[in-house]
Design an enzyme around this catalytic site. Structure first.
Site, mmCIF file in Angstrom:
data_model
loop_
_atom_site.group_PDB
_atom_site.id
_atom_site.type_symbol
_atom_site.label_atom_id
_atom_site.label_comp_id
_atom_site.label_asym_id
_atom_site.label_seq_id
_atom_site.Cartn_x
_atom_site.Cartn_y
_atom_site.Cartn_z
ATOM 1 N N GLY A 11 0.823 -1.211 0.000
ATOM 2 C CA GLY A 11 0.000 0.000 0.000
ATOM 3 C C GLY A 11 0.853 1.256 0.000
ATOM 4 N N ARG A 78 3.322 -15.632 -6.865
ATOM 5 C CA ARG A 78 1.881 -15.906 -7.008
ATOM 6 C C ARG A 78 1.286 -14.855 -7.952
ATOM 7 N NH1 ARG A 78 -3.032 -14.830 -4.207
ATOM 8 N NH2 ARG A 78 -4.409 -16.648 -4.029
ATOM 9 N N ASP A 115 5.066 -6.133 5.431
ATOM 10 C CA ASP A 115 5.379 -7.534 5.702
ATOM 11 C C ASP A 115 5.328 -8.403 4.454
ATOM 12 O OD1 ASP A 115 2.492 -6.935 6.048
ATOM 13 O OD2 ASP A 115 2.301 -9.077 6.398
ATOM 14 N N THR A 137 5.070 1.091 6.461
ATOM 15 C CA THR A 137 3.659 0.784 6.666
ATOM 16 C C THR A 137 3.072 1.756 7.674
ATOM 17 O OG1 THR A 137 2.070 -0.813 7.572
ATOM 18 C CG2 THR A 137 4.326 -1.020 8.327
ATOM 19 N N ASP A 139 0.719 0.935 9.429
ATOM 20 C CA ASP A 139 0.219 0.063 10.494
ATOM 21 C C ASP A 139 1.236 -0.172 11.610
ATOM 22 O OD1 ASP A 139 -2.063 -0.235 8.894
ATOM 23 O OD2 ASP A 139 -1.192 -1.967 7.862
ATOM 24 N N ASP A 141 3.389 -2.455 11.979
ATOM 25 C CA ASP A 141 3.306 -3.848 12.422
ATOM 26 C C ASP A 141 4.463 -4.727 11.935
ATOM 27 O OD1 ASP A 141 2.662 -3.907 9.741
ATOM 28 O OD2 ASP A 141 0.754 -4.953 9.979
ATOM 29 N N ARG A 183 -5.141 -2.989 9.956
ATOM 30 C CA ARG A 183 -5.228 -4.432 9.676
ATOM 31 C C ARG A 183 -5.346 -5.222 10.980
ATOM 32 N NH1 ARG A 183 -1.168 -6.988 5.724
ATOM 33 N NH2 ARG A 183 0.297 -6.295 7.307
#
Length: 361
Positions: A11, A78, A115, A137, A139, A141, A183
């Site tokens: 983000g 992925r 992360d 981030t 966040d 975190d 989150r």
């Protein structure tokens, strides 16, 4: 002439441009050329990049966002591709991404992200790609670092919004619920809630029970305080209950999109206490705007230190801020999981001491 690359993944976040500027200016001063991959790992997969120079990074220190673009769905391990039947199928295109990296004969790659970005960076490092990580981030975190750039800007944005809600809550005698991002971690809710005098703060790390939220509101009413402010993290959940999910994004590394818990809590308060309630979901406004001076300073230190590490071939690590100093940790530490708010955190203790409820007692 040696080259280094940089990409910004995940983000967007206030301070990304400050990092890009610091990396570019520091690298050019050491005799490196600098290339920036567009839209995070997507640029590495598709071999889309641009050269960075002094002119391109001039004036971007105070700008939010990232001039390189970013993506929170581009994962080389992925990679989503539509099939002939219109369904999404996932492929491992990491070999292609690494090949594209080597085509540019880069001295090293600086990866800026959270992360998910650091997990991918750690896998690349194990496959021989010389990488340095920079934690990003709102966040806060990421393990290994005391703070990430972007966090303070998000906290100030949230706190200012909560401050403004106070006046309308008091004027209309309402219970106002403010939902903030974060989150699965409650750092933004905790810091902005305490800074703005939230009466109730609900975070993912402390499952709540509505009876205790009601109890706090009743306590305030008995003291003739006929309004209440409830700050809730998007990942907060009731004891024995589940997260509130707005949607799922199949292409994303983390497909779950949280949100809506604030609306539920406001509805429960109004239904059970017969008190007019409103919910405000701050959402992506917390990601935007210019970074605070602290975040600009932190991003500048991170960027220049990352270039220093590349210059000294100190790879496989992430730049961190620990004990009021910039240092580094192994990428494996950064990729080991999320840094959550410990229930014994000193700020939680301080908040409880002044009467703040966390919905657990």
């Amino acid at each position: 002439m040696k080259r280094i690359g940089i990409l910004t993944g995940g983000g967007d976040c206030p301070g990304l441009n400050a990092v890009i500027r610091a990396v570019t200016k520091s690298a050019l001063a050491k005799g490196f050329e600098v290339v920036g991959y567009k839209d995070g790992y997507e640029g590495l997969i598709l071999n889309q990049w641009i050269p960075l120079n002094q002119a391109m990074v001039s004036g971007i220190l105070v700008q939010g966002g990232t001039i390189l673009g970013t993506s929170n769905t581009a994962n080389p391990y992925r990679w989503a591709e539509p099939s002939l039947k219109g369904r999404i199928r996932f492929k491992d295109v990491s070999r292609k991404a690494i090949s594209n990296y080597r085509k540019l004969d880069l001295h090293g790659l600086i990866v800026v992200g959270g992360d998910g970005t650091m997990n991918i960076a750690n896998r690349f490092h194990k496959e021989g790609v010389p990488i340095v990580g920079i934690p990003k981030t709102i966040d806060n975190d990421l393990p290994g670092t005391d703070v990430t750039f972007g966090f303070e800007t998000a906290v100030i944005t949230a706190a200012e919004a909560i401050d403004k809600v106070h006046t309308t809550a008091q004027s209309h005698h309402r219970a106002m619920v403010v939902e903030v991002m974060g989150r699965y971690a409650g750092w933004i809710a905790l810091y902005s809630g305490v800074a703005s005098g939230g009466d109730v703060i609900l975070i993912p790390e402390i499952p709540y029970e509505m009876k205790y939220v009601y109890k706090k509101i009743h306590e305030r009413n008995r003291l003739r305080k006929n309004f209440s402010i409830i700050v809730v993290a998007e990942g907060a959940k009731p004891k024995g209950g589940d997260l509130t999910i707005t949607r799922r994004v199949a292409r994303s590394t983390d497909p779950i999109r949280l949100g809506g818990v604030g609306l539920k809590i406001a509805a429960d308060i109004e239904k059970n206490l017969k008190i007019e309630s409103r919910a405000i979901v701050l959402g992506h406004v917390q990601r935007g705007g210019p970074p605070t001076p602290f975040d600009r300073l932190l991003a500048t230190q991170f960027g220049s230190h990352a270039v220093h590490m590349v210059f000294n071939r100190d790879f496989g690590k992430m730049v961190v801020y620990r004990n009021n100093a910039v240092s580094s940790v192994m990428l494996e530490e950064a990729a080991r999981g999320l840094k959550l708010v410990p229930p014994s955190h000193h700020l939680i203790a301080s908040a409880r001491a002044v009467g703040t409820s966390f919905g657990d007692c």
